[in-house]
Design an enzyme around this catalytic site. Structure first.
Site: not given
Ligand code: F6P
Length: 410
Positions: A142, A186-187, A242, A295-297
């Site tokens: 984020d 995300m973010g 999101e 996918l993005q993380r």
């Molecule tokens: O850690 C940040 C994040 O990846 C956000 O971008 C996202 O909204 C959130 O975590 C999702 O969290 P979780 O994996 O706990 O659903």
């Protein structure tokens, strides 16, 4: 003269993972294993939850080559948690575990919520006079941590997003009948990642509109914009966070089924499908909503080498700073200008400055119309996505670290 502190170390991962968080793990673990001051290195299973449950792995028993593969292994290899410390008895329990294993170093890798944990552990150990050095290692796709120029994990997610947007741009332009495509990024509270979609515009493959949480979302404006662009170009590509909110502060996306996590955050999602549907109703166009979701993380195949190296540096610096006698700090990045070239520097900020705070995209880096970013934003992100990772492939597939995770004993 620094006070030499001899004892064991715990390293834990916390919060949402990134594709490079394990490079920080390797930075901490390798540096700690090599440090004469550190007698044992333990990995906490699922962050602070593993400490509370006395569930630690002995990192000294891992194979050195497997540990090294952490550099290119996505997601939190030791397991993560979203656990908020609320009660004094939890801190007492952590102290009990620290005593049991003679823990004198605690390294916690996470975002702003995790720095709250780190800060509480540090304050408690100081208060009761237990000598221990606590350092936070930043991470979050984020990119919203305060005190640091940018966060490990962001550059790789930004690279994935910009690349994916470019590829989707190609695909969503194939039909003569045209299309409207909405991509959800995300973010939760900050638009850094969604803004990174604009990097695709450098090669003319970017979105027509970018909706970020920093600007209140108006459904009527969104539909008007999409309709106008579709009529002009027979196509419209939208990147939406999101985390976009209505003017009253409520999330547009909030998934109805989600439970809130330990820090009170609801899981977001389903927005792309919803907005695409609304755009289809309004225009009659063929529509598609795409949620980049996990996918993005976890896209280690597209990780930025700059990000990987900086993530490692963050972990390594944490250990060195603790050995140098410091506690209660988070490793932070500075942006240095090295003869016109980007270079990442290291500094340390008090955990109290970084915990629980969020850094948004400055308004002046968002275009006046509110649906794009400025050149300053692009210039800020671009150096962070540079470099291709050199990962091990076997059978044409990535070979990730396979740790033994042997339970620690005293
Ligand atoms: O850690 C940040 C994040 O990846 C956000 O971008 C996202 O909204 C959130 O975590 C999702 O969290 P979780 O994996 O706990 O659903």
């Amino acid at each position: 003269m620094k006070n030499k502190l001899i004892g064991a170390a715990i390293f834990g991962q916390s919060g949402g993972p990134t594709s490079v968080i394990n490079a920080s793990a390797y930075g901490v673990i390798r540096t700690a294993l090599d440090a004469p001051e550190i007698t044992h290195v333990y990995g906490a299973a699922h962050g602070i939850v593993g400490v509370l449950n006395d569930n630690l792995y002995d990192m000294g028993k891992e194979d050195a080559d497997e540990l090294k593969l952490l550099m290119n292994t996505p997601s939190s290899e030791l397991g993560s948690c979203r656990y908020k410390i609320k009660e004094e008895h939890e801190l007492k329990r952590i102290h009990e575990i620290f005593e049991k294993y003679n823990i004198r170093y605690f390294f916690y890798n996470g975002g702003n919520d995790s720095m709250d944990t780190c800060s509480k552990v540090n304050d408690y150990m100081q208060r009761i006079g237990y000598e221990c050095r606590v350092i936070g290692v930043p991470k979050t796709i984020d990119n919203d941590l305060v005190g640091t120029d940018h966060c490990p994990g962001f550059g790789s997610a930004a690279k994935y997003i910009a690349t994916t947007i470019s590829e989707v741009y190609k695909d969503c332009h194939v039909y003569d009948t045209g299309a409207i495509t909405v991509i959800e990024i995300m973010g939760r509270h900050a638009g850094w990642l969604t803004g990174a979609s604009a990097l695709a515009s450098i090669h003319g493959l970017g979105p027509d509109y970018i909706y970020m949480p920093e600007i209140p979302f108006e459904m009527d404006d969104f539909l008007r914009n999409v309709q106008r662009t579709f009529e002009e170009k027979n196509n419209c590509l939208v990147a939406v966070s999101e985390g976009v909110r209505h003017r009253d502060g409520t999330f547009v996306a909030k998934a109805q089924i989600s439970e809130t996590d330990g820090f009170g955050h609801a899981q977001l999602g389903g927005l792309a499908a919803r907005l695409a549907h609304a755009a289809g109703q309004k225009t009659g166009a063929k529509v598609r909503g795409i949620e980049l979701s996990l996918l993005q993380r976890c896209a280690a195949h597209l990780a930025s080498q700059t990000d990987i190296e900086e993530a490692f540096l963050a972990g390594k610096s944490a250990v060195e700073h603790a050995i140098d006698g410091h506690t209660g700090k988070m490793v932070c990045f500075t942006r240095e200008n090295d003869h016109g070239k980007y270079r990442c520097g290291i500094t340390y900020e008090p955990l109290s400055v970084c915990a629980n705070m969020e850094k948004n995209v400055p308004r002046e880096w968002i275009s006046t119309c509110g649906t794009n970013v400025t050149q300053e934003f692009i210039d800020y992100v671009l150096p962070l996505i540079q470099g291709e990772n050199e990962r091990l492939l076997q059978n044409g597939l990535p070979r990730f670290a396979q740790l033994k995770k042997i339970k620690a004993e005293v």
